[in-house]
Enzyme design. Structure first.
Site, mmCIF file in Angstrom:
data_model
loop_
_atom_site.group_PDB
_atom_site.id
_atom_site.type_symbol
_atom_site.label_atom_id
_atom_site.label_comp_id
_atom_site.label_asym_id
_atom_site.label_seq_id
_atom_site.Cartn_x
_atom_site.Cartn_y
_atom_site.Cartn_z
ATOM 1 N N GLY A 1 -20.861 6.338 4.938
ATOM 2 C CA GLY A 1 -19.954 6.675 3.849
ATOM 3 C C GLY A 1 -20.536 6.259 2.512
ATOM 4 N N VAL A 2 -20.983 7.229 1.726
ATOM 5 C CA VAL A 2 -21.598 6.915 0.434
ATOM 6 C C VAL A 2 -20.841 7.612 -0.696
ATOM 7 C CG1 VAL A 2 -23.896 6.300 1.246
ATOM 8 C CG2 VAL A 2 -23.336 8.721 0.874
ATOM 9 N N GLY A 3 -19.506 7.523 -0.614
ATOM 10 C CA GLY A 3 -18.668 8.059 -1.679
ATOM 11 C C GLY A 3 -18.573 7.073 -2.827
ATOM 12 N N LYS A 4 -17.351 6.692 -3.168
ATOM 13 C CA LYS A 4 -17.142 5.817 -4.319
ATOM 14 C C LYS A 4 -17.927 4.515 -4.210
ATOM 15 C CE LYS A 4 -12.335 7.134 -5.374
ATOM 16 N NZ LYS A 4 -10.959 6.579 -5.468
ATOM 17 N N VAL A 5 -17.631 3.731 -3.170
ATOM 18 C CA VAL A 5 -18.207 2.391 -3.033
ATOM 19 C C VAL A 5 -19.622 2.447 -2.489
ATOM 20 C CG1 VAL A 5 -17.959 0.140 -1.900
ATOM 21 C CG2 VAL A 5 -15.933 1.344 -2.736
ATOM 22 N N GLY A 6 -19.827 3.246 -1.444
ATOM 23 C CA GLY A 6 -21.132 3.314 -0.808
ATOM 24 C C GLY A 6 -22.234 3.701 -1.768
ATOM 25 N N HIS A 7 -21.929 4.584 -2.712
ATOM 26 C CA HIS A 7 -22.922 5.019 -3.694
ATOM 27 C C HIS A 7 -23.433 3.835 -4.511
ATOM 28 C CE1 HIS A 7 -24.842 7.679 -6.646
ATOM 29 N NE2 HIS A 7 -24.315 6.899 -7.567
ATOM 30 N N LYS B 1 0.854 -1.181 0.000
ATOM 31 C CA LYS B 1 0.000 0.000 0.000
ATOM 32 C C LYS B 1 0.888 1.229 0.000
ATOM 33 C CE LYS B 1 -4.539 0.841 0.295
ATOM 34 N NZ LYS B 1 -5.621 0.047 -0.329
#
Length: 377
Positions: free
Chosen positions: A195-201, A95
């Site tokens: 959290g509804v950014g990239k993945v959550g959306h 990472k």
């Protein structure tokens, strides 16, 4: 104190703590990257190459200190080793983190400088997107580096890896429902997503289509508004604390790590925890607390492996249907982990660790068998 002395002190403290840790916590390599002109300060951590090159994304975040950044890189790299092993990939774990606010310091020069540092490792580390980095950033990094995945379709890549990350989380959530309630569906269940950014959306879309009642929260108002525009029936609560205390069947942490600590676990109403965030357990022992309370926990690095499966598929020439079929197997692996946990009398997180460690040891051992021509890997 000079920059070099300060960085040496950071690494000394980190390695001193690692020497007292379990063998699985030790890392093969840590690289501190600094390009003064572009403002680049980055850390690349390679946990294990037992199964192959270390694949893991690049996180761009305004860390409070270099020590915090190094520790996050180490934690995330270790998680990638376990994630890649459990996903059946012939890849190790690594990472990288770039220190700073991507909204203010991200430039072409900085990304290209970072690409040259990745290139200097000769393929031991392969990068991809993570929090704060996007497909377009990978295309820029790739102008200086051969070891980049998560690129745009225009450049032969898979595009946004959050698509299959969310798909994989949904498959794991279906497996949780199967194990807990006897049917692989979230229809009629209340699912809270932090959290509804990239993945959550994308995850919201899968759940709404499946008939779930979805409750969301996010620190970014624009992310919440984007979900509400697409799915007007979704309920919104003020913050993560309110979500944890809400009447839920499933809690899905999909933001940054450390979401499950002593106070969170004590306040949870959900009987299942299954989300996309990395390193959800704030400290060792939380997995046992969850089990003692009867809360079914799906290990994060198992649940969120869809994204790494997607970007890993780029290495042999990306085919979406093939990658999606691999990500769908997260459903079966999740059920296998639950079955092993019950058979061994341990929490699912322990069962998952054991399975990943066994694969790293068994397959990694094969590298000691010399192949004619001198090749070992």
């Amino acid at each position: 104190m000079t920059d070099l002395q300060e960085r040496s002190g950071v690494l000394h403290r980190i390695f001193a703590s690692e020497s007292a840790s379990a063998p699985g916590d030790s890392h093969e390599q840590v690289v501190l990257c600094h390009d003064r002109d572009s403002g680049l300060k980055a850390v690349i951590a390679i946990h294990s190459t037992a199964l192959g090159p270390a694949l893991g994304g690049t996180r761009f975040h305004p860390y409070a200190s270099e020590e915090e950044a190094v520790q996050d890189a180490l934690n995330l790299a270790r998680g990638m080793s376990y994630k890649n092993a459990l996903a059946g990939l012939d890849l190790g774990g690594g990472k990288a983190v770039i220190i700073g606010d991507p909204a203010t310091i991200k430039t072409e020069a900085l990304l290209r400088a970072y690409g040259r540092f990745v290139q200097s490792l000769g393929g031991r580390y392969v990068t991809a997107c993570d929090v704060g980095t996007y497909v377009a950033d990978m295309d820029v990094i790739a102008r200086e580096c051969d070891f980049v995945t998560g690129r745009s379709p225009e450049h032969g890549g898979a595009g946004d890896s959050s698509v299959l990350t969310a798909f994989g989380v949904f498959q794991a959530m279906r497996a949780c429902a199967q194990h807990r309630w006897g049917a692989p569906t979230l229809a009629g269940r209340r699912v809270g997503i932090a959290g509804v950014g990239k993945v959550g959306h994308y995850l919201v879309g899968h759940l709404v289509e499946d008939g779930a009642q979805v409750v969301i929260t996010d620190v970014r108002e624009d992310a919440v508004n984007r979900v509400r525009a697409a799915h007007p029936g979704v309920e919104v609560v003020a913050d993560a604390e309110a979500l944890i205390r809400a009447d839920l069947d499933v809690y899905a942490p999909c933001a940054l790590g450390g979401a499950l600590d002593d106070s969170t676990v004590a306040a949870l109403t959900a009987s299942i925890v299954c989300g996309a965030a990395n390193n959800q357990l704030a400290h060792p022992g939380v997995e046992k607390d969850l089990a003692d309370l009867g809360i079914l926990y799906a290990p994060d690095y198992l649940v969120n492996a869809g994204g790494v499966i997607q970007v890993a598929d780029e290495i042999e020439g990306f085919v979406f249907e093939r990658a999606k079929a691999k990500a769908a197997k997260i459903f079966d692996t999740t059920l296998e982990i639950f079955a092993r946990a019950e058979a061994d009398g341990v929490p699912p997180a322990v069962a998952a660790d054991r399975l990943a460690e066994r694969r790293m040891a068994d397959v990694g051992r094969l590298r000691s068998i010399l192949i004619p021509g001198g090749r070992r890997g």
